[in-house]
Design a protein around this motif. Structure first.
Motif, mmCIF file in Angstrom:
data_model
loop_
_atom_site.group_PDB
_atom_site.id
_atom_site.type_symbol
_atom_site.label_atom_id
_atom_site.label_comp_id
_atom_site.label_asym_id
_atom_site.label_seq_id
_atom_site.Cartn_x
_atom_site.Cartn_y
_atom_site.Cartn_z
ATOM 1 N N SER A 145 19.695 8.100 29.484
ATOM 2 C CA SER A 145 20.546 7.344 30.617
ATOM 3 C C SER A 145 21.967 6.836 30.157
ATOM 4 C CB SER A 145 19.638 5.794 30.553
ATOM 5 O OG SER A 145 19.851 5.085 29.456
ATOM 6 N N GLN A 146 22.723 6.508 31.134
ATOM 7 C CA GLN A 146 23.974 6.089 31.026
ATOM 8 C C GLN A 146 23.983 4.575 30.189
ATOM 9 O OE1 GLN A 146 26.026 8.579 32.138
ATOM 10 N NE2 GLN A 146 27.185 7.145 32.920
ATOM 11 N N PRO A 147 24.817 4.702 29.043
ATOM 12 C CA PRO A 147 24.813 3.391 28.285
ATOM 13 C C PRO A 147 25.297 2.440 29.159
ATOM 14 C CG PRO A 147 25.623 5.390 26.976
ATOM 15 C CD PRO A 147 25.564 5.700 28.617
ATOM 16 N N VAL A 148 24.763 1.172 28.913
ATOM 17 C CA VAL A 148 25.074 0.048 29.210
ATOM 18 C C VAL A 148 25.573 -0.844 28.286
ATOM 19 C CG1 VAL A 148 24.719 -1.987 30.739
ATOM 20 C CG2 VAL A 148 23.852 0.231 31.383
ATOM 21 N N VAL A 149 26.788 -1.580 28.260
ATOM 22 C CA VAL A 149 27.316 -2.549 27.296
ATOM 23 C C VAL A 149 27.415 -3.825 27.745
ATOM 24 C CG1 VAL A 149 29.358 -3.069 25.837
ATOM 25 C CG2 VAL A 149 28.777 -0.537 26.276
ATOM 26 N N ALA A 150 26.738 -4.773 27.174
ATOM 27 C CA ALA A 150 26.697 -6.274 27.352
ATOM 28 C C ALA A 150 26.895 -7.088 26.240
ATOM 29 C CB ALA A 150 25.629 -6.566 28.366
ATOM 30 N N ASN A 151 27.588 -8.138 25.915
ATOM 31 C CA ASN A 151 27.247 -8.887 25.110
ATOM 32 C C ASN A 151 27.425 -8.221 23.624
ATOM 33 O OD1 ASN A 151 27.165 -10.811 26.826
ATOM 34 N ND2 ASN A 151 25.257 -11.892 26.326
ATOM 35 N N GLN A 152 28.324 -7.212 23.492
ATOM 36 C CA GLN A 152 28.445 -6.594 22.350
ATOM 37 C C GLN A 152 27.427 -5.571 21.844
ATOM 38 O OE1 GLN A 152 31.645 -6.218 20.625
ATOM 39 N NE2 GLN A 152 31.983 -7.515 22.481
ATOM 40 N N LEU A 153 26.545 -5.465 22.819
ATOM 41 C CA LEU A 153 25.343 -4.513 22.720
ATOM 42 C C LEU A 153 25.559 -3.425 23.369
ATOM 43 C CD1 LEU A 153 22.535 -7.264 22.776
ATOM 44 C CD2 LEU A 153 23.351 -6.244 20.756
ATOM 45 N N ILE A 154 24.862 -2.230 23.065
ATOM 46 C CA ILE A 154 24.955 -1.018 23.657
ATOM 47 C C ILE A 154 23.322 -0.627 24.002
ATOM 48 C CG2 ILE A 154 25.304 1.485 23.861
ATOM 49 C CD1 ILE A 154 27.689 1.150 21.960
ATOM 50 N N LEU A 155 23.161 -0.710 25.175
ATOM 51 C CA LEU A 155 21.733 -0.195 25.701
ATOM 52 C C LEU A 155 21.561 1.025 26.132
ATOM 53 C CD1 LEU A 155 21.133 -3.602 27.798
ATOM 54 C CD2 LEU A 155 20.562 -3.263 25.251
ATOM 55 N N VAL A 156 20.476 1.902 25.905
ATOM 56 C CA VAL A 156 20.455 3.334 26.262
ATOM 57 C C VAL A 156 18.820 3.470 26.191
ATOM 58 C CG1 VAL A 156 22.445 4.194 25.177
ATOM 59 C CG2 VAL A 156 20.291 4.042 23.654
ATOM 60 N N ARG A 157 18.639 4.537 26.744
ATOM 61 C CA ARG A 157 16.833 4.758 27.105
ATOM 62 C C ARG A 157 16.624 6.245 26.660
ATOM 63 N NH1 ARG A 157 15.212 3.386 33.284
ATOM 64 N NH2 ARG A 157 13.167 3.904 32.129
ATOM 65 N N THR A 158 15.565 6.641 25.869
ATOM 66 C CA THR A 158 15.158 7.939 25.380
ATOM 67 C C THR A 158 14.296 8.335 26.279
ATOM 68 O OG1 THR A 158 13.926 6.692 23.850
ATOM 69 C CG2 THR A 158 16.159 6.957 23.107
ATOM 70 N N ASN A 159 14.054 9.789 26.030
ATOM 71 C CA ASN A 159 13.024 10.440 26.938
ATOM 72 C C ASN A 159 11.432 10.099 26.399
ATOM 73 O OD1 ASN A 159 12.967 11.883 24.615
ATOM 74 N ND2 ASN A 159 12.718 13.982 25.681
ATOM 75 N N ASP A 160 11.323 9.267 25.348
ATOM 76 C CA ASP A 160 10.018 9.241 24.922
ATOM 77 C C ASP A 160 9.524 7.596 25.180
ATOM 78 O OD1 ASP A 160 11.506 7.641 23.235
ATOM 79 O OD2 ASP A 160 10.617 8.394 21.547
ATOM 80 N N GLY A 161 10.457 7.022 26.069
ATOM 81 C CA GLY A 161 10.029 5.669 26.803
ATOM 82 C C GLY A 161 10.698 4.572 26.296
ATOM 83 N N ARG A 162 11.644 4.809 25.262
ATOM 84 C CA ARG A 162 12.192 3.555 24.484
ATOM 85 C C ARG A 162 13.434 2.867 25.226
ATOM 86 N NH1 ARG A 162 13.577 5.110 19.096
ATOM 87 N NH2 ARG A 162 13.386 7.387 19.901
ATOM 88 N N LEU A 163 13.827 1.786 24.972
ATOM 89 C CA LEU A 163 14.909 1.028 25.544
ATOM 90 C C LEU A 163 15.438 0.580 24.142
ATOM 91 C CD1 LEU A 163 17.231 0.028 27.435
ATOM 92 C CD2 LEU A 163 15.751 -1.974 27.790
ATOM 93 N N VAL A 164 16.643 1.226 23.789
ATOM 94 C CA VAL A 164 17.234 0.789 22.399
ATOM 95 C C VAL A 164 18.365 0.121 22.689
ATOM 96 C CG1 VAL A 164 18.028 1.622 19.974
ATOM 97 C CG2 VAL A 164 16.196 2.808 21.393
ATOM 98 N N SER A 165 18.509 -1.265 21.949
ATOM 99 C CA SER A 165 19.868 -1.876 21.955
ATOM 100 C C SER A 165 20.740 -1.741 20.616
ATOM 101 C CB SER A 165 19.220 -3.526 21.840
ATOM 102 O OG SER A 165 20.430 -4.343 21.718
ATOM 103 N N LEU A 166 21.801 -1.342 20.672
ATOM 104 C CA LEU A 166 22.507 -1.093 19.444
ATOM 105 C C LEU A 166 23.639 -1.943 19.216
ATOM 106 C CD1 LEU A 166 22.871 2.932 19.830
ATOM 107 C CD2 LEU A 166 21.240 1.667 18.515
ATOM 108 N N ASN A 167 24.388 -2.361 18.175
ATOM 109 C CA ASN A 167 25.309 -3.277 17.906
ATOM 110 C C ASN A 167 26.505 -2.253 18.292
ATOM 111 O OD1 ASN A 167 27.775 -4.165 16.164
ATOM 112 N ND2 ASN A 167 26.430 -5.732 15.934
ATOM 113 N N ARG A 168 27.450 -2.972 19.059
ATOM 114 C CA ARG A 168 28.566 -1.870 19.630
ATOM 115 C C ARG A 168 29.413 -1.681 18.521
ATOM 116 N NH1 ARG A 168 33.245 -4.245 23.683
ATOM 117 N NH2 ARG A 168 34.651 -2.292 23.192
ATOM 118 N N GLN A 169 29.806 -2.591 17.465
ATOM 119 C CA GLN A 169 30.667 -1.990 16.478
ATOM 120 C C GLN A 169 30.278 -1.235 15.413
ATOM 121 O OE1 GLN A 169 33.742 -2.990 16.869
ATOM 122 N NE2 GLN A 169 33.003 -4.325 18.898
ATOM 123 N N THR A 170 28.721 -1.457 15.079
ATOM 124 C CA THR A 170 28.297 -0.544 13.863
ATOM 125 C C THR A 170 27.490 0.492 14.319
ATOM 126 O OG1 THR A 170 26.584 -1.979 13.555
ATOM 127 C CG2 THR A 170 28.559 -2.575 12.670
ATOM 128 N N GLY A 171 26.800 0.260 15.794
ATOM 129 C CA GLY A 171 25.797 1.235 15.919
ATOM 130 C C GLY A 171 24.426 1.087 15.443
#
Length: 411
Positions: A145-171
């Motif tokens: 999925s297209q990454p979405v950035v909000a409140n210093q978080l990066i939100l992405v989806r994977t093809n196994d059904g997960r939504l993952v939130s990452l720290n924008r500065q460190t990953g």
């Protein structure tokens, strides 16, 4: 541009776009009829950034900041382009970076960061000015999925059904939300919608979920589409279109299912209408504008789902997501590009076609458009041959009564 490709337990199954029941269906694009006026554009510059025709490349789009365009190829090539026309063709490219992976998602630019996702499961953050890799985080599954950035978080989806939130500065991974996948679902995934402290996500199972942005905790879920039929293909109810919040309501569109309006606070259904689609839609001036799976443009009342009008002139022409163009005329117009190389402008009041432009190669053959981005009087087009073309609006050509402005071989 979203095209229909299937993935899941039935490995290797591919469905031609527009086919909802059998892979043998062939749908003939509607031939264009003459319009009263055609918009004229001058080509400022064009750069080829490698072939994008592979199926995996169809979810890739252009990203933009004030002065630059960013384009990712499924082959792994990232290119930064200068928007303003340069004196030499080679000076149009700011930088290029080769990633050793098939790129599936992005790019997205936020501040000084450029973010992409790969088939290896990597989320990669780069410096937007230099292309230098800032960090890489592997998620163990394709990023779709297209990454979405909000409140210093990066939100992405994977093809196994997960939504993952990452720290924008460190990953680093902040939280993960899992979901059981059906046997068969569309290739790719809709980006999530973030509103204040909540994340709305349309699932492949036909559910819409609301999650806490900070923790990933599920707040509620609502079934938008109910699977029916005997086969996995018939029962597929994937939500591929990004949800939209407008006037206190949350709107969602599912494939092989429904268009629905729900209460964003609790997930209660307000209204639902049988409708199938997978492209992103918009809500403007209290009207919903969407393209269904047959490439019919529709205008709906957001209060009830009642249809105001529909435009069938683009049926089976493989449209991209509907856009709003505020530069043409006194009022904004709807803008759609099709898979045969044409860009169309439509009056949002009644669905009438008010303008057309052909994006073609040197042989006057229309090039399939993957993405189109408009900024003031300039239009940037990405096609399947890997061309990024910058056009400048040059006025309107009006035909005399009875005179067709389109060539006889226009398809």
């Amino acid at each position: 541009m979203k095209n229909i490709f299937l993935i899941g337990a039935l490995a290797g199954v591919i469905l031609v776009q527009g086919c909802s029941s059998t892979s043998q269906t062939v749908r003939i694009p509607t031939e264009l009829q003459p319009v009263e006026q055609r918009y004229q554009f001058n080509l400022d510059w064009q750069v080829n950034v490698k072939l994008l025709a592979e199926a995996d490349g169809r979810s890739l789009r252009m990203a933009s900041d004030e002065n630059h365009l960013y384009v990712a190829s499924s082959s792994g090539l990232l290119t930064a382009l200068i928007k303003q026309s340069q004196s030499r063709h080679t000076d149009q490219v700011l930088w290029q970076k080769r990633i050793d992976a098939v790129l599936l998602a992005g790019p997205v630019v936020v501040g000084n960061q450029l973010i992409v996702g790969s088939a290896k499961g990597d989320v990669i953050a780069l410096d937007a000015q230099t292309g230098q890799v800032l960090w890489v985080r592997n998620l163990g599954a394709e990023v779709v999925s297209q990454p979405v950035v909000a409140n210093q978080l990066i939100l992405v989806r994977t093809n196994d059904g997960r939504l993952v939130s990452l720290n924008r500065q460190t990953g680093s991974v902040v939280w993960t939300a899992d979901h059981q996948m059906p046997n068969l679902f569309l290739r790719g995934a809709a980006p999530v919608l973030v509103e204040k402290d909540r994340v709305f996500i349309g699932r492949e199972s036909g559910f819409l979920e609301a999650l806490s942005l900070q923790s990933g905790e599920k707040l509620w879920d609502a079934r938008i589409a109910i699977p029916t039929g005997r086969t996995d293909l018939e029962r597929m109810v994937d939500i591929q279109a990004k949800p939209v919040v407008a006037d206190g309501r949350l709107f969602v569109l599912s494939y092989n299912g429904r268009m629905a309006a729900i209460n964003p606070n609790n997930g209660n259904l307000i209204w639902a209408k049988d409708l199938s689609g997978f492209r992103d839609f918009i809500v403007h001036n209290q009207v919903i504008y969407l393209v269904d799976e047959d490439d019919i443009l529709r205008a709906l009342d957001p209060a009830s789902g009642t249809e105001y009008w529909n435009q069938q002139a683009f049926k089976y022409r493989r449209l991209v997501d509907v856009r709003l163009d505020g530069e043409r005329g006194e009022q904004p117009q709807l803008m759609l590009a099709d898979g045969l190389g044409y860009v169309h402008w439509v009056d949002p009041k009644d669905g009438s076609i008010v303008g057309r432009f052909k994006h073609a190669n040197h042989l006057d053959v229309g090039q399939e458009i993957l993405d189109i981005y408009q900024q003031q009087q300039r239009y940037y087009v990405l096609d399947t041959d890997g061309n990024v073309s910058a056009y400048r609006f040059n006025g309107v050509f009006t035909t005399r009564p009875g005179r067709a402005i389109q060539s006889s071989n226009e398809k």
